[in-house]
Design an enzyme around this catalytic site. Structure first.
Site, short mmCIF file in Angstrom:
data_model
loop_
_atom_site.label_atom_id
_atom_site.label_comp_id
_atom_site.label_asym_id
_atom_site.label_seq_id
_atom_site.Cartn_x
_atom_site.Cartn_y
_atom_site.Cartn_z
N ARG A 166 0.84 -1.20 0.00
CA ARG A 166 0.00 0.00 0.00
C ARG A 166 0.87 1.25 0.00
O ARG A 166 0.56 2.24 -0.65
CB ARG A 166 -0.94 -0.03 1.20
CG ARG A 166 -2.03 1.00 1.11
CD ARG A 166 -3.12 0.75 2.14
NE ARG A 166 -2.63 0.88 3.50
CZ ARG A 166 -3.34 0.57 4.58
NH1 ARG A 166 -4.57 0.10 4.47
NH2 ARG A 166 -2.84 0.72 5.79
N LYS B 297 -2.59 6.40 1.16
CA LYS B 297 -2.49 6.95 2.52
C LYS B 297 -1.59 8.18 2.51
O LYS B 297 -0.46 8.18 2.99
CB LYS B 297 -1.95 5.86 3.46
CG LYS B 297 -2.58 5.91 4.83
CD LYS B 297 -2.37 4.61 5.57
CE LYS B 297 -2.55 4.77 7.06
NZ LYS B 297 -3.85 5.26 7.49
N GLU C 4 -16.41 5.56 3.40
CA GLU C 4 -15.76 5.09 4.64
C GLU C 4 -15.73 6.25 5.62
O GLU C 4 -16.23 7.33 5.33
CB GLU C 4 -14.35 4.58 4.34
CG GLU C 4 -13.40 5.63 3.78
CD GLU C 4 -11.97 5.12 3.66
OE1 GLU C 4 -11.52 4.32 4.49
OE2 GLU C 4 -11.28 5.56 2.72
C1 LIG Z 1 -8.99 6.33 5.74
C2 LIG Z 1 -8.68 5.00 6.33
N1 LIG Z 1 -9.44 3.95 5.95
C3 LIG Z 1 -9.21 2.71 6.44
C4 LIG Z 1 -8.20 2.47 7.35
C5 LIG Z 1 -7.99 1.10 7.88
O1 LIG Z 1 -6.90 0.48 7.25
P1 LIG Z 1 -6.10 -0.69 7.95
O2 LIG Z 1 -7.07 -1.79 8.21
O3 LIG Z 1 -5.08 -1.09 6.94
O4 LIG Z 1 -5.53 -0.13 9.20
C6 LIG Z 1 -7.39 3.53 7.77
C7 LIG Z 1 -6.32 3.31 8.73
O5 LIG Z 1 -5.23 3.06 8.37
C8 LIG Z 1 -7.62 4.81 7.24
O6 LIG Z 1 -6.87 5.85 7.61
#
Ligand SMILES: Cc1ncc(COP(=O)(O)O)c(C=O)c1O
Length: 341
Positions: free
Chosen positions: A82, A184, A220
């Site tokens: 990622r 991210k 989300e």
């Molecule tokens: C916007 C967002 N969505 C989803 C997630 C959840 O991702 P993960 O399960 O990889 O922590 C995160 C956290 O990292 C996030 O910042």
């Protein structure tokens, strides 16, 4: 190794300086060998790319102690992948995947005294991050970068049991249709701060964002993907090109299908159908699954039958199975758990 003298079970989610951090510098077109260092401070030019144009991305994962007493990390290869897509989208040079995983392992190992003991509910939060740090004044990518990893112990996400939360449908957008919502990037979080402060001031725990093009589908929240459970026990999770591909959500989907025999649908989920679901949860590294009791859509309350007292039965089963896998109580799929020591 002697553990630090910390009241692990009462730690909050905050930054604490630990002993070692990892740093690698990108210069003249290549990454150097990287090293563990002790200085937590960074000195940089006033015109560094990250300061002027927010050229930065990051990751988040956790190390914890299993029932057997091993220090482990969960699927770090997916964080590496990622981060590779985040870096590419932001014109940051990619830090190679195998080096990413090795650097995470090295940093955790060097800070093993900070990894909370099994049973405390606390974990060691790992934050890899990259940023442009050479000066730029015209809008363009920096020439030089840093890849870093810091670690900090964090307390149990749920103190005294998981209480379902209330979230509101946000009037702000989190991501543009072909923007950076699926990576991210630090900038995604900077622009969410206004909406989250406003939500908290109005008594909500989080914002749930809709698809920015039509504002009819669920995307989300600011820091987690969403799962729903239908009345007949099917897991439904929004599919969209502008949400972050959560590693927890992808793991939950696998657990639902392969461990619990549940049906799974990954598809666009309209806000108008949310009232028909039985359970709702937010999934991410921090909480694994955080149950949602209520969604407030501009004063109209959508309440999930599982209620405000505790997690719904399917959410609970998913939570118990995934945390069981993470903590070594349930056998993990091949490659999910990296043992550090
Ligand atoms: C916007 C967002 N969505 C989803 C997630 C959840 O991702 P993960 O399960 O990889 O922590 C995160 C956290 O990292 C996030 O910042």
């Amino acid at each position: 190794m002697e553990k630090k003298n910390i009241d692990w079970a009462n730690l909050g989610f905050g930054y604490r300086t630990t002993d070692y951090r990892y740093v690698s510098y990108f210069k003249d077109g290549k990454w150097d060998d990287g090293a563990l260092i002790t200085d937590p401070n960074i000195t940089m030019n006033e015109c560094a790319g990250v300061l002027q144009y927010s050229q930065s991305c990051f990751e988040g994962l956790k190390a914890y102690t299993t029932e057997q007493g091993h220090i482990v990390i969960f699927r770090p290869d997916l964080n590496a992948e990622r981060m590779e897509s985040s870096a590419k989208r932001l014109e940051i040079p990619v830090f190679p995947k195998d080096r990413f995983v090795k650097a995470v392992e090295e940093t955790v190992k060097a800070n093993d005294a900070w990894v909370p003991p099994y049973g405390t509910g606390a974990t060691l939060y790992i934050r890899p991050y990259m940023f442009g740090w050479s000066p730029v004044i015209g809008v363009k990518p920096a020439d030089e970068y840093q890849f870093r990893i810091l670690v900090t112990p964090v307390g149990p996400y749920f103190k005294g049991g998981a209480k379902p939360i209330t979230i509101r449908v946000s009037d702000y957008d989190r991501a543009a249709p072909r923007g950076t919502g699926n990576v991210k990037a630090g900038l995604n979080y900077a622009m969410s701060l206004y909406a989250i402060v406003d939500a908290h001031q109005k008594g909500f725990d989080e914002n749930i964002y809709l698809d920015p093009a039509t504002r009819t589908y669920i995307e989300e929240t600011g820091g987690a993907n969403v799962i729903f459970i239908t009345k007949d026990g099917t897991l439904v999770t929004p599919k969209s090109d502008s949400i972050l591909p959560s590693i927890t959500r992808r793991s939950i989907v696998y657990v639902a299908e392969h461990y619990l025999g549940m049906k799974v649908e990954e598809r666009p989920v309209a806000l108008s159908e949310v009232k028909d679901f039985a359970e709702c949860g937010l999934c991410g590294t921090a909480a694994v699954i955080s149950p949602v009791g209520k969604i407030n859509d501009h004063g109209k309350e959508i309440c999930f039958p599982a209620g405000m007292e505790k997690m719904g039965p399917y959410t609970q089963k998913l939570y118990d199975t995934l945390t069981g896998i993470q903590m070594g109580r349930i056998e993990a799929p091949e490659g999910w758990i990296h043992v550090i020591e």
